[in-house]
Design an enzyme around this catalytic site. Sequence first.
Site, PDB file in Angstrom:
ATOM      1  CD  GLU A  21      -5.313   3.032 -14.117  1.00 56.29           C
ATOM      2  OE1 GLU A  21      -5.808   3.357 -15.733  1.00 56.29           O
ATOM      3  OE2 GLU A  21      -6.034   2.804 -13.693  1.00 56.29           O
TER       4      GLU A  21
ATOM      5  CB  CYS B  63      -6.245   6.017  -6.494  1.00 57.22           C
ATOM      6  SG  CYS B  63      -6.830   6.108  -8.465  1.00 57.22           S
TER       7      CYS B  63
ATOM      8  CE  LYS C 120      -3.143 -11.367  -7.337  1.00 56.21           C
ATOM      9  NZ  LYS C 120      -3.445 -10.567  -6.741  1.00 56.21           N
TER      10      LYS C 120
ATOM     11  CD  GLU D 182      -1.680   6.137  -1.765  1.00 57.08           C
ATOM     12  OE1 GLU D 182      -1.686   4.718  -2.366  1.00 57.08           O
ATOM     13  OE2 GLU D 182      -2.838   6.136  -3.174  1.00 57.08           O
TER      14      GLU D 182
HETATM   15  P1  NAD Z   1      -1.449  -3.632  -4.007  1.00 58.72           P
HETATM   16  O1  NAD Z   1      -0.504  -3.163  -4.478  1.00 58.72           O
HETATM   17  O2  NAD Z   1      -0.907  -3.919  -2.789  1.00 58.72           O
HETATM   18  O3  NAD Z   1      -1.669  -4.492  -4.821  1.00 58.72           O
HETATM   19  C1  NAD Z   1      -2.808  -4.972  -5.625  1.00 58.72           C
HETATM   20  C2  NAD Z   1      -2.638  -6.019  -6.844  1.00 58.72           C
HETATM   21  O4  NAD Z   1      -0.775  -6.065  -6.730  1.00 58.72           O
HETATM   22  C3  NAD Z   1      -3.029  -6.846  -5.658  1.00 58.72           C
HETATM   23  O5  NAD Z   1      -4.140  -8.028  -6.321  1.00 58.72           O
HETATM   24  C4  NAD Z   1      -1.257  -8.150  -5.307  1.00 58.72           C
HETATM   25  O6  NAD Z   1      -2.216  -9.288  -4.425  1.00 58.72           O
HETATM   26  C5  NAD Z   1      -0.573  -8.330  -6.138  1.00 58.72           C
HETATM   27  N1  NAD Z   1       0.718  -7.482  -5.479  1.00 58.72           N
HETATM   28  C6  NAD Z   1       1.480  -7.279  -4.623  1.00 58.72           C
HETATM   29  N2  NAD Z   1       2.473  -7.853  -5.001  1.00 58.72           N
HETATM   30  C7  NAD Z   1       2.982  -8.185  -6.232  1.00 58.72           C
HETATM   31  C8  NAD Z   1       3.680  -9.122  -6.858  1.00 58.72           C
HETATM   32  N3  NAD Z   1       5.081  -9.055  -6.158  1.00 58.72           N
HETATM   33  N4  NAD Z   1       3.684  -9.066  -7.854  1.00 58.72           N
HETATM   34  C9  NAD Z   1       2.450  -9.153  -8.864  1.00 58.72           C
HETATM   35  N5  NAD Z   1       1.530  -9.250  -8.385  1.00 58.72           N
HETATM   36  C10 NAD Z   1       1.453  -8.354  -6.690  1.00 58.72           C
HETATM   37  O7  NAD Z   1      -2.605  -2.181  -3.214  1.00 58.72           O
HETATM   38  P2  NAD Z   1      -3.651  -2.922  -2.794  1.00 58.72           P
HETATM   39  O8  NAD Z   1      -3.289  -2.527  -1.469  1.00 58.72           O
HETATM   40  O9  NAD Z   1      -4.415  -3.347  -3.380  1.00 58.72           O
HETATM   41  O10 NAD Z   1      -4.264  -1.282  -3.327  1.00 58.72           O
HETATM   42  C11 NAD Z   1      -4.261   0.041  -3.125  1.00 58.72           C
HETATM   43  C12 NAD Z   1      -3.002   0.672  -3.460  1.00 58.72           C
HETATM   44  O11 NAD Z   1      -3.154   1.476  -4.826  1.00 58.72           O
HETATM   45  C13 NAD Z   1      -3.550   2.629  -3.771  1.00 58.72           C
HETATM   46  O12 NAD Z   1      -1.620   2.692  -3.438  1.00 58.72           O
HETATM   47  C14 NAD Z   1      -3.698   2.964  -3.841  1.00 58.72           C
HETATM   48  O13 NAD Z   1      -3.207   4.601  -4.318  1.00 58.72           O
HETATM   49  C15 NAD Z   1      -3.009   2.148  -5.583  1.00 58.72           C
HETATM   50  N6  NAD Z   1      -4.486   2.490  -6.377  1.00 58.72           N
HETATM   51  C16 NAD Z   1      -4.019   3.447  -7.717  1.00 58.72           C
HETATM   52  C17 NAD Z   1      -5.193   3.587  -8.483  1.00 58.72           C
HETATM   53  C18 NAD Z   1      -4.923   4.219 -10.049  1.00 58.72           C
HETATM   54  O14 NAD Z   1      -5.926   4.562 -10.873  1.00 58.72           O
HETATM   55  N7  NAD Z   1      -3.605   4.923  -9.986  1.00 58.72           N
HETATM   56  C19 NAD Z   1      -6.910   2.789  -8.372  1.00 58.72           C
HETATM   57  C20 NAD Z   1      -6.683   2.735  -7.389  1.00 58.72           C
HETATM   58  C21 NAD Z   1      -6.046   1.758  -6.476  1.00 58.72           C
HETATM   59  O1  6OD Z   2     -12.199   5.789 -12.779  1.00 63.17           O
HETATM   60  C1  6OD Z   2     -11.364   5.075 -13.676  1.00 63.17           C
HETATM   61  O2  6OD Z   2     -10.753   4.604 -14.342  1.00 63.17           O
HETATM   62  C2  6OD Z   2     -10.212   4.475 -12.370  1.00 63.17           C
HETATM   63  N1  6OD Z   2      -9.245   3.848 -13.262  1.00 63.17           N
HETATM   64  C3  6OD Z   2      -9.999   4.748 -11.715  1.00 63.17           C
HETATM   65  C4  6OD Z   2      -9.243   4.701 -10.007  1.00 63.17           C
HETATM   66  C5  6OD Z   2      -9.436   4.941  -9.141  1.00 63.17           C
HETATM   67  C6  6OD Z   2      -8.692   4.718  -7.303  1.00 63.17           C
HETATM   68  O3  6OD Z   2      -8.911   3.984  -6.643  1.00 63.17           O
END
Ligand code: NAD
Ligand code: 6OD
Length: 496
Positions: free
Chosen positions: A264, A298, A188, A400
């Site tokens: 993550e 992130c 998804k 964040e």
């Molecule tokens: P988000 O959590 O809003 O959405 C991520 C996904 O989760 C989307 O596909 C969304 O539709 C789905 N989702 C939302 N609510 C849900 C629920 N209740 N049940 C199931 N699925 C659900 O995140 P975003 O705004 O798309 O991305 C930004 C965030 O992601 C930031 O906080 C960023 O730090 C984090 N991020 C972390 C990493 C990492 O590797 N740690 C990598 C990339 C992004």
């Molecule tokens: O490099 C990766 O494998 C990874 N998970 C990066 C995440 C980036 C966050 O936005």
Amino acid sequence: MPEAAAKSPAVRVRELENFVDGEFVSGERLFDDINPADGTLIARVAEAGPEVVDAAVQAARRSLKGEWGHWGVRQRAAMLYKIAEGIEARFDEFVQAESADTGKPIALASRLDVPRAAANFRVFADLIKTASLEAFETETADGKQALNYAVRKPIGVVGIITPWNLPLLLTTWKVAPALACGNAVVVKPSEETPASATLLAEVMRDAGVPKGVFNLVHGFGEGSAGEHLVSHPGINAVTFTGESRTGAAIMKACAPGVKPVSFELGGKNPAIIFADCDREETVQQMSDAIFLNTGQVCLCAERVYVERPIYDWFVLAMKQKAESLNVGWPADKATNLGPLISATHREKVLSYFGAARELGATIVTGGGVPKFGDARDNGFYVQPTILTGLTEASRCVKEEIFGPVCHIAPFDKEEEAVAMANDTEYGLAASIWTNDLKRAHRVARRMNVGITWVNCWFLRDLRAPFGGVGLSGIGREGGVHSLNFYSELNNICIRL
Ligand code: NAD
Ligand code: 6OD
């Protein structure tokens, strides 16, 4: 991708469909996929209702009992290579799709997102072929022997939920090891960025991945495809990248079935810059660490701590660097920064700029919305922004923001920098900039994070553990850590 008529017969936009059991299928309604660079409509997306999600999960379950369930490691690894080649064969389409959905510069998608997607498949193909397993010779109480050895089995059907910032990179980072281990998946992607995952479904089909092994459902989170997927009883595990709050909701949905999760999540990452660093090189790399992908990584550094003797110099150098960045059309080769992902996300980022002003911060540069005088004014741009002068307790330093912004503060003692860096509920990544290797190791060891970079940032080896502590995640992926999450170990004990 199939084309379908939109609202007016005169205007035709693509329709992005779900992919279930090897076929593209529509959904219960259509939602808009918007280009964040100018607010135009890219495509209409078929939202998967509960029936489509259920069909995807059932197809995945059937595939595990079909030919895919009998494929050996070598056959799966060869398929992963074929998928990597399929991505590369359509490189430009992936780049265009990713750039249109996210607004990221074509140059960035070409050097980071799409090559990494292909690499994810190749790396996990190689890893699964060479991964070793534990074995122990055990002495029994009666002086005889037993042999303990573990075998790896697929965990089953894996639900994969991904965000919008690095859509293809992060989706393939999970799909590749899941398939390498013999699982079936239901993906998804984010509602903001559905296009590259739809192209990936075409690559899977064309590569000959057996029906039902890779399924794709489009939609939102709560009350939509995301929630339907993570609460479906036919899912055996969930791997998720996104916001910490969403992770908590998904964990709740997984609790009744005691399903394993790998998360993550968000970050509020510190960078510690010592006076003995290579100054020009540090400014150059910190520019990426703060502004890459318009700060929507992130791992980006939103808190920068600089040793006092070079603090004023560093703030000025970063200001000049930020002001030299080209904020522009994603297709323009000279563009360094595209827009933010959406109007809603821009409101959030601007609200932090407003809060910083109210709290008396110095806006060293940026802090607003650029004016272009063309269609980009309908997009979701903000200026690269540097703040100073806030207390460590302020919202902008604690929460964040996920935009092209950082706060820079001075420190005098190593101890003080370590304490400020660790004073957060997050714990994803840190970076340390110094030429004193002993200090680098000493400070790195004390960071409460999953990843610490020294004199570099976002330098990846896909075999290394990747993940966060605290609000930044649960578990580690990467290398053998991914293989362990996406498989069950069955320990066999033979009394000899
Ligand atoms: P988000 O959590 O809003 O959405 C991520 C996904 O989760 C989307 O596909 C969304 O539709 C789905 N989702 C939302 N609510 C849900 C629920 N209740 N049940 C199931 N699925 C659900 O995140 P975003 O705004 O798309 O991305 C930004 C965030 O992601 C930031 O906080 C960023 O730090 C984090 N991020 C972390 C990493 C990492 O590797 N740690 C990598 C990339 C992004
Ligand atoms: O490099 C990766 O494998 C990874 N998970 C990066 C995440 C980036 C966050 O936005």
